[in-house]
Scaffold this motif. Sequence first.
Motif, PDB file in Angstrom:
ATOM      1  N   GLN A 284       8.928 -11.571  20.452  1.00  0.00           N
ATOM      2  CA  GLN A 284       8.704 -10.348  19.932  1.00  0.00           C
ATOM      3  C   GLN A 284       7.669 -10.366  19.063  1.00  0.00           C
ATOM      4  O   GLN A 284       7.168 -11.196  18.210  1.00  0.00           O
ATOM      5  CB  GLN A 284      10.004  -9.856  19.090  1.00  0.00           C
ATOM      6  N   LEU A 285       6.666  -9.416  19.593  1.00  0.00           N
ATOM      7  CA  LEU A 285       5.488  -9.058  18.749  1.00  0.00           C
ATOM      8  C   LEU A 285       5.393  -7.792  17.952  1.00  0.00           C
ATOM      9  O   LEU A 285       6.019  -6.908  18.212  1.00  0.00           O
ATOM     10  CB  LEU A 285       4.126  -8.879  19.763  1.00  0.00           C
TER      11      LEU A 285
ATOM     12  N   MET B 296      -6.328  -5.281  19.362  1.00  0.00           N
ATOM     13  CA  MET B 296      -5.653  -6.468  19.616  1.00  0.00           C
ATOM     14  C   MET B 296      -4.695  -6.101  20.821  1.00  0.00           C
ATOM     15  O   MET B 296      -4.561  -7.378  21.625  1.00  0.00           O
ATOM     16  CB  MET B 296      -4.835  -6.786  18.390  1.00  0.00           C
ATOM     17  N   LEU B 297      -3.996  -5.113  20.726  1.00  0.00           N
ATOM     18  CA  LEU B 297      -3.367  -4.742  22.312  1.00  0.00           C
ATOM     19  C   LEU B 297      -4.128  -4.652  23.506  1.00  0.00           C
ATOM     20  O   LEU B 297      -3.590  -5.324  24.210  1.00  0.00           O
ATOM     21  CB  LEU B 297      -2.526  -3.118  21.937  1.00  0.00           C
TER      22      LEU B 297
ATOM     23  N   LEU C 135       3.805  -8.343  26.670  1.00  0.00           N
ATOM     24  CA  LEU C 135       4.272  -8.612  25.151  1.00  0.00           C
ATOM     25  C   LEU C 135       3.579  -7.621  24.309  1.00  0.00           C
ATOM     26  O   LEU C 135       4.553  -7.014  23.457  1.00  0.00           O
ATOM     27  CB  LEU C 135       3.606 -10.138  24.789  1.00  0.00           C
ATOM     28  N   ALA C 136       2.413  -7.003  24.825  1.00  0.00           N
ATOM     29  CA  ALA C 136       1.990  -5.900  23.813  1.00  0.00           C
ATOM     30  C   ALA C 136       2.789  -4.658  24.194  1.00  0.00           C
ATOM     31  O   ALA C 136       2.911  -3.796  23.274  1.00  0.00           O
ATOM     32  CB  ALA C 136       0.667  -5.818  24.474  1.00  0.00           C
TER      33      ALA C 136
ATOM     34  N   THR D  79       2.925   5.471  21.983  1.00  0.00           N
ATOM     35  CA  THR D  79       2.640   5.533  23.226  1.00  0.00           C
ATOM     36  C   THR D  79       2.005   4.242  23.561  1.00  0.00           C
ATOM     37  O   THR D  79       2.108   3.718  24.753  1.00  0.00           O
ATOM     38  CB  THR D  79       1.306   6.451  23.416  1.00  0.00           C
ATOM     39  N   ARG D  80       1.917   3.080  22.805  1.00  0.00           N
ATOM     40  CA  ARG D  80       1.237   1.963  23.078  1.00  0.00           C
ATOM     41  C   ARG D  80       2.175   0.867  23.061  1.00  0.00           C
ATOM     42  O   ARG D  80       1.991  -0.250  23.692  1.00  0.00           O
ATOM     43  CB  ARG D  80       0.216   1.587  22.145  1.00  0.00           C
ATOM     44  N   THR D  81       3.383   0.770  22.194  1.00  0.00           N
ATOM     45  CA  THR D  81       4.375  -0.006  21.762  1.00  0.00           C
ATOM     46  C   THR D  81       5.688   0.617  22.127  1.00  0.00           C
ATOM     47  O   THR D  81       6.020   1.716  22.392  1.00  0.00           O
ATOM     48  CB  THR D  81       4.209  -0.422  20.573  1.00  0.00           C
ATOM     49  N   ARG D  82       6.504  -0.459  22.284  1.00  0.00           N
ATOM     50  CA  ARG D  82       8.111   0.136  22.558  1.00  0.00           C
ATOM     51  C   ARG D  82       8.711   1.026  21.552  1.00  0.00           C
ATOM     52  O   ARG D  82       9.116   1.984  21.781  1.00  0.00           O
ATOM     53  CB  ARG D  82       8.869  -1.258  22.653  1.00  0.00           C
ATOM     54  N   ALA D  83       8.481   0.576  20.133  1.00  0.00           N
ATOM     55  CA  ALA D  83       8.902   1.616  19.072  1.00  0.00           C
ATOM     56  C   ALA D  83       7.707   1.644  17.854  1.00  0.00           C
ATOM     57  O   ALA D  83       7.120   0.649  17.894  1.00  0.00           O
ATOM     58  CB  ALA D  83      10.405   0.806  18.611  1.00  0.00           C
TER      59      ALA D  83
END
Length: 496
Positions: free
Chosen positions: A392-393, A410-411, A422-423, A450-454
Amino acid sequence: MDGSETGWGRPAEPAPRWRALLDRARLGGRSGEQAETDRRGDQQPPETAPRPGAGNGYAGRVPAIGHPAELSYGADPPAYGRGGRSYGHEPAPPTYGEPAPPTYGGDFGRPADTGHRAEGAYRAEPAYRADPAVEPSYRTPGDYRPEPPRAEPDPPPPAESRYALLDNGYRHAAPAPAESRYSLLDSGYRTEPAYSPPPPAPPVPVPPAAPERSYRARVEWRPPTVDPELERATGVLRRDLGTPRVLAFANPKGGVHKTTATVLAAATVGSVRGRGVLAWDDNELRGTLGLRAGSARHARTIRHLISDLAHIEIKDGADLLEHLDDYLRHASDGSYDVLAGEESPRFAQRLDQFTVRRVLELLRRTHDVVCVDTGNNVESANWRTVMQAADQLVVTTVPREDAAFSADWMLDLLHEVGMGELADNAVTLISCPTPGRSTLQTDLERHFATRTRAVAVVPYDPALETGSSIEYPQLQAETRQAWLKAAAVMLEPFAR
């Protein structure tokens, strides 16, 4: 005169009174009385009206008994002085040879007897009392009319008590009975009426005795009201994670709370699970995680562990835990362990890709959750090896544009090197360095969603501002609850 009464109340014929007195004086004793009786017996007694009472209140006289010198019944005693009234006192001695003065109070208009004075004279009780209503036919100037007896006033109606309502010696009508026996008392006492027992009351049903109440203080424990989200987060952290999980906290920009986030994530998960959580400082440029987390009972770091890694890897079970514990530091509450980084910058060159993987495999054998604080050099083999091994990142940032720009870059890099999955499954953690909420924070939450899961937000806490040792129990309740929810979001995909 109309007549006189002699012989025990029998009416006698009218005769001069002086004749009777002469007969008594001449004959004396019983012979004179008997001669007068014989002389009067042949005559019919005329009807006479009752004579009024004398001055002494008696209507008639009784005849003399015995010698006339001893007792005299037909005549009134003489008065003191002429024309005086007889009051029953001692009469004056008569003068023989001249008539005695008339007395009043005997027969009406008749003079008193003459001759010697009768000694021991007294008046007998008459057989009857004349009617005072009868008036004589005539009156002489010296007549004495006795006053009629005074009529006594009618007695008042009987009162309840002889002492009730006394006023100047007279008794008035009794008032209406009062409710209290002590009311309406003026100058006396009111006797209590006769006691009459009240009728017996019907039996009252007795209710059953109530159970005895206890007055001892009783402390009742009530569980605090728990937020459903907090309850759910706690349940997620307690679940089985399948295999040991590695959480990588990364951002190429310094000062974005990577070390703070690594320590608090390990402390939160360790406070729920109780054991099996470790925080590793993998910053090749003198990280401070070992200083801010845990209590150091020794000065050993990752460098000492790598030098003895070959001897420790061959251990197993409890023996492995016992030997590894000599290189770890522990939190004050024992909820998690700490593997401190090396302070010398020259050691960074010795952490190659192969060595980092051996350390991670050793830590997974002894702990369920490993939180790694990565460095700032994204081009180093150390940093990329941790990213490839992470489950988990966690992208850490603060509400600042430069920190957000570094995280976003970084993403993009991870997508370029083939770690886009992973991102995409990463969790963005926004830490508030100051109290309050800014408009930039709202924009960052919307962008990284919008870029990550939560996206998780943790509030400002004054205990973290000093940069000293972090004590999880001393944080505010709001801060601990926010970190509990954030840690649950990080491990939720792995919880079973």
